[in-house]
Design a protein around this motif. Structure first.
Motif, PDB file in Angstrom:
ATOM      1  N   GLY A 261       0.801  -1.219   0.000  1.00 42.94           N
ATOM      2  CA  GLY A 261       0.000   0.000   0.000  1.00 42.94           C
ATOM      3  C   GLY A 261       0.829   1.262   0.000  1.00 42.94           C
ATOM      4  O   GLY A 261       2.064   1.237   0.127  1.00 42.94           O
TER       5      GLY A 261
ATOM      6  N   GLU B 129       4.942   2.686   0.959  1.00 36.22           N
ATOM      7  CA  GLU B 129       5.690   3.124  -0.219  1.00 36.22           C
ATOM      8  C   GLU B 129       6.304   4.517   0.011  1.00 36.22           C
ATOM      9  O   GLU B 129       7.473   4.763  -0.284  1.00 36.22           O
TER      10      GLU B 129
ATOM     11  N   LYS C  58      11.518   0.345  -7.635  1.00 34.20           N
ATOM     12  CA  LYS C  58      10.192   0.363  -8.272  1.00 34.20           C
ATOM     13  C   LYS C  58      10.118   1.369  -9.417  1.00 34.20           C
ATOM     14  O   LYS C  58       9.384   1.175 -10.383  1.00 34.20           O
TER      15      LYS C  58
ATOM     16  N   VAL D 270      -1.778  -2.724 -11.407  1.00 31.81           N
ATOM     17  CA  VAL D 270      -1.006  -3.025 -10.191  1.00 31.81           C
ATOM     18  C   VAL D 270      -1.814  -2.473  -9.030  1.00 31.81           C
ATOM     19  O   VAL D 270      -2.000  -1.270  -8.923  1.00 31.81           O
ATOM     20  N   SER D 271      -2.310  -3.350  -8.164  1.00 29.92           N
ATOM     21  CA  SER D 271      -3.160  -2.883  -7.059  1.00 29.92           C
ATOM     22  C   SER D 271      -3.410  -3.971  -6.051  1.00 29.92           C
ATOM     23  O   SER D 271      -3.486  -5.141  -6.414  1.00 29.92           O
ATOM     24  N   ARG D 272      -3.626  -3.558  -4.812  1.00 28.32           N
ATOM     25  CA  ARG D 272      -4.115  -4.510  -3.823  1.00 28.32           C
ATOM     26  C   ARG D 272      -5.441  -5.092  -4.326  1.00 28.32           C
ATOM     27  O   ARG D 272      -6.160  -4.441  -5.080  1.00 28.32           O
TER      28      ARG D 272
ATOM     29  N   LYS E 159     -10.617  -1.065  -5.903  1.00 25.27           N
ATOM     30  CA  LYS E 159      -9.679  -1.046  -7.039  1.00 25.27           C
ATOM     31  C   LYS E 159     -10.311  -1.714  -8.260  1.00 25.27           C
ATOM     32  O   LYS E 159      -9.750  -1.690  -9.343  1.00 25.27           O
TER      33      LYS E 159
ATOM     34  N   VAL F 157      -1.709  -7.450 -10.841  1.00 27.22           N
ATOM     35  CA  VAL F 157      -0.577  -7.641  -9.940  1.00 27.22           C
ATOM     36  C   VAL F 157      -0.914  -6.959  -8.632  1.00 27.22           C
ATOM     37  O   VAL F 157      -1.140  -5.748  -8.594  1.00 27.22           O
TER      38      VAL F 157
ATOM     39  N   SER G 206      -0.120  -6.880  -4.243  1.00 27.56           N
ATOM     40  CA  SER G 206       0.504  -7.421  -3.037  1.00 27.56           C
ATOM     41  C   SER G 206      -0.537  -7.537  -1.935  1.00 27.56           C
ATOM     42  O   SER G 206      -1.553  -6.873  -1.952  1.00 27.56           O
TER      43      SER G 206
ATOM     44  N   GLU H  32     -10.366   6.213  -4.625  1.00 28.03           N
ATOM     45  CA  GLU H  32      -8.910   6.173  -4.619  1.00 28.03           C
ATOM     46  C   GLU H  32      -8.367   7.361  -3.855  1.00 28.03           C
ATOM     47  O   GLU H  32      -8.620   8.500  -4.231  1.00 28.03           O
TER      48      GLU H  32
ATOM     49  N   GLY I 201      -3.654   7.249  -5.444  1.00 17.21           N
ATOM     50  CA  GLY I 201      -3.347   6.386  -6.578  1.00 17.21           C
ATOM     51  C   GLY I 201      -1.899   6.523  -6.994  1.00 17.21           C
ATOM     52  O   GLY I 201      -1.593   7.030  -8.071  1.00 17.21           O
ATOM     53  N   LEU I 202      -0.989   6.053  -6.130  1.00 17.60           N
ATOM     54  CA  LEU I 202       0.436   6.148  -6.464  1.00 17.60           C
ATOM     55  C   LEU I 202       0.774   5.321  -7.701  1.00 17.60           C
ATOM     56  O   LEU I 202       1.724   5.632  -8.413  1.00 17.60           O
ATOM     57  N   THR I 203      -0.013   4.296  -7.950  1.00 15.41           N
ATOM     58  CA  THR I 203       0.268   3.486  -9.140  1.00 15.41           C
ATOM     59  C   THR I 203       0.096   4.325 -10.406  1.00 15.41           C
ATOM     60  O   THR I 203       0.766   4.085 -11.409  1.00 15.41           O
TER      61      THR I 203
ATOM     62  N   GLU J  59       3.206   6.347 -10.679  1.00 11.61           N
ATOM     63  CA  GLU J  59       4.298   5.484 -11.149  1.00 11.61           C
ATOM     64  C   GLU J  59       4.199   5.242 -12.654  1.00 11.61           C
ATOM     65  O   GLU J  59       5.208   5.260 -13.365  1.00 11.61           O
TER      66      GLU J  59
HETATM   67  N1  UDP Z   1       2.192  -2.099  -4.953  1.00  8.67           N
HETATM   68  C1  UDP Z   1       3.237  -3.005  -5.026  1.00  8.67           C
HETATM   69  N2  UDP Z   1       2.971  -4.284  -5.338  1.00  8.67           N
HETATM   70  C2  UDP Z   1       1.747  -4.704  -5.613  1.00  8.67           C
HETATM   71  C3  UDP Z   1       0.664  -3.790  -5.543  1.00  8.67           C
HETATM   72  C4  UDP Z   1       0.942  -2.483  -5.201  1.00  8.67           C
HETATM   73  O1  UDP Z   1       4.393  -2.657  -4.813  1.00  8.67           O
HETATM   74  O2  UDP Z   1       1.591  -5.872  -5.896  1.00  8.67           O
HETATM   75  C5  UDP Z   1       2.511  -0.710  -4.645  1.00  8.67           C
HETATM   76  C6  UDP Z   1       2.221   0.189  -5.820  1.00  8.67           C
HETATM   77  O3  UDP Z   1       3.281   0.139  -6.754  1.00  8.67           O
HETATM   78  C7  UDP Z   1       2.043   1.527  -5.135  1.00  8.67           C
HETATM   79  C8  UDP Z   1       1.420   1.155  -3.793  1.00  8.67           C
HETATM   80  O4  UDP Z   1       1.700  -0.229  -3.595  1.00  8.67           O
HETATM   81  O5  UDP Z   1       3.280   2.134  -4.917  1.00  8.67           O
HETATM   82  C9  UDP Z   1      -0.085   1.368  -3.791  1.00  8.67           C
HETATM   83  O6  UDP Z   1      -0.350   2.718  -3.589  1.00  8.67           O
HETATM   84  P1  UDP Z   1      -1.715   3.360  -4.110  1.00  8.67           P
HETATM   85  O7  UDP Z   1      -1.720   4.786  -3.689  1.00  8.67           O
HETATM   86  O8  UDP Z   1      -1.853   3.125  -5.589  1.00  8.67           O
HETATM   87  O9  UDP Z   1      -2.868   2.528  -3.417  1.00  8.67           O
HETATM   88  P2  UDP Z   1      -3.183   2.070  -1.908  1.00  8.67           P
HETATM   89  O10 UDP Z   1      -2.756   0.646  -1.837  1.00  8.67           O
HETATM   90  O11 UDP Z   1      -2.423   2.973  -0.971  1.00  8.67           O
HETATM   91  O12 UDP Z   1      -4.675   2.202  -1.790  1.00  8.67           O
END
Ligand code: UDP
Length: 423
Positions: free
Chosen positions: A49, A53, A205, A233-235, A240, A264, A266, A322, A325-327, A330
């Motif tokens: 999350g 990050e 990253k 790329v998101s939880r 999401k 993808v 985490s 959101e 939205g760091l993704t 990125e």
């Molecule tokens: N992220 C990651 N691996 C994953 C999914 C997400 O490293 O499998 C990172 C993603 O690159 C981003 C952060 O987790 O840097 C998610 O931040 P975001 O603000 O998009 O969403 P949040 O999870 O805080 O709601």
């Protein structure tokens, strides 16, 4: 004592030519009166999350600027994280409120964590997100300045749950939100500050990764690197909307049968709902061998996320809610076409038709992806504009500057003309 996160060292000097010289000079000037100030960040998790990050870079850069800074993690068991997830969902608009038992669990874990926290050892205490927000209740006499930093989308919160948290929030000196629309509409709030988060351009990253290396990495996950790939790329989280991403991909596939999709995500340990939603997503993907549902369990770490972002024809962030939205940040930093939900902080980053695509439905998401696949050159032109927007507004040195301005304000120091948005 609450566990410390080891963030290692970073040097501000490494960022000097990636951002403007004016910004670096401003940081040095603002840091001068703050030398040796003691700061602690408190959050729920060091892994997964946006908060994690951000802190892995912000904390060492604060240290390099001359502050004495720590990052500590609260303790919690599943019963607590189930409640904090319910709070997270409610603050993003879920109508379900908390039961009295859930309220009791929340208060109890906050009090237990507070008992392990030496608040008077610091000049500034920074509490991230709702999970530890009520630790402040255990400190009626405060010598430190307490700052609460909200990272999620508070535009339409469940009023009951907001009401439950307000007595704690009111005790802070400042509350920081990503967007003006997130500030609660209530009386007796602390000073409200608005600033967006940021990404670290020098982290694994976000470091430049060659297309060849990206393809080499993706090949190991079974991706056919000669066919186009869409990635989110998101939880795994309903906000999401990974299910909506699959719907969009299925529409795109009718036009471009060779397209592949990667989801993808985490799994954060404070997110018990994550596995449920991961399984739902897997089930929804069915037996389509062109859909890849991957997580950190498949060894998708920072470099692999980078590779997915670099290699994809378009990156999707089809969020319904959101925080920021760091993704998206990125993706733009990597000059990648971004197709993103018109939600929360995404609209501060993406201007539809200029730096990317903003969409409201799976159908619109699919149409945008089709445009990207049909005309990659035009899509890249948008992405390049997006990258410069990120350079100016959303890289960590700017975030560090904002924090330094706030610390100086709270100390009553002259900020020499440097301002932040106070509403
Ligand atoms: N992220 C990651 N691996 C994953 C999914 C997400 O490293 O499998 C990172 C993603 O690159 C981003 C952060 O987790 O840097 C998610 O931040 P975001 O603000 O998009 O969403 P949040 O999870 O805080 O709601």
């Amino acid at each position: 004592m609450l566990p410390l996160v080891n963030v290692g060292h970073k040097s501000l000097g490494d960022y000097a030519t990636l951002v403007s010289r004016g910004l670096m000079d401003e940081i040095r000037r603002l840091a001068e009166p703050l030398q040796g100030k003691r700061i602690v960040h408190v959050s729920a998790t060091a892994f997964g999350g946006g908060v994690a990050e951000i802190n892995y870079t912000l904390v060492p850069l604060m240290a390099d600027a001359g502050l004495e800074v720590e990052w500590r993690i609260i303790r919690g068991a599943e019963e607590f994280f189930n409640v904090t997830k319910a709070i997270h969902n409610a603050l993003q608009g879920d109508p379900r409120s908390l039961t009295p038992e859930e309220q009791e669990i929340f208060r109890r874990y906050n009090a237990e964590n507070a008992a392990e926290f030496a608040a008077d050892d610091y000049d500034y205490v920074i509490i991230h997100d709702p999970q530890p927000i009520a630790m402040i209740d255990a400190f009626p006499e405060r010598t430190a300045k307490w700052i609460w930093r909200g990272h999620i989308d508070f535009s339409t919160p469940n009023p009951d749950v907001m009401e439950f948290l307000l007595p704690s929030l009111r005790k802070y000196d400042d509350a920081i939100f990503h967007m003006r629309e997130y500030a609660p509409r209530a009386d007796d709030l602390p000073e409200i500050v608005i600033w967006p988060p940021a990404i670290d351009p020098l982290m694994p990253k976000n470091m430049a990764l060659s297309p060849q290396d990206a393809a080499y990495i993706l090949d190991q996950f079974g991706i056919d690197v000669d066919r186009p790939l869409l990635t989110q790329v998101s939880r795994f989280d309903p906000w999401k909307d990974p299910i909506g991403v699959i719907d969009a991909y299925r529409i795109v596939k009718q036009r471009f049968p060779e397209v592949q999709l990667a989801l993808v995500g985490s799994m954060a340990h404070d997110d018990p709902e994550g596995w449920d939603y991961y399984n739902r997503t897997l089930e929804y993907a069915g037996d389509d061998s062109d859909i890849y549902v991957l997580s950190n369990m498949n060894s998708v770490g920072a470099v692999e996320v980078n590779a997915f972002q670099v290699h994809s024809a378009a990156l999707i962030q089809k969020s319904i809610k959101e925080g920021f939205g760091l993704t998206v940040t990125e993706a733009l930093w990597k000059s990648k076409p971004i197709v993103a939900g018109r939600a929360g902080g995404i609209v501060a980053q993406v201007t539809d038709g200029v730096t990317g695509w903003l969409v409201n439905s799976a159908e619109e998401c699919a149409q945008a992806c089709i445009e990207v696949l049909r005309d990659p050159a035009a899509a890249r032109a948008r992405a390049l504009r997006g990258k410069e927007h990120v350079r100016r507004h959303f890289l960590t040195p700017r975030l560090l500057r904002d924090w330094l301005v706030l610390f100086n304000r709270l100390a009553g120091n002259d900020t020499g003309g440097s301002t932040i948005t106070v509403v």
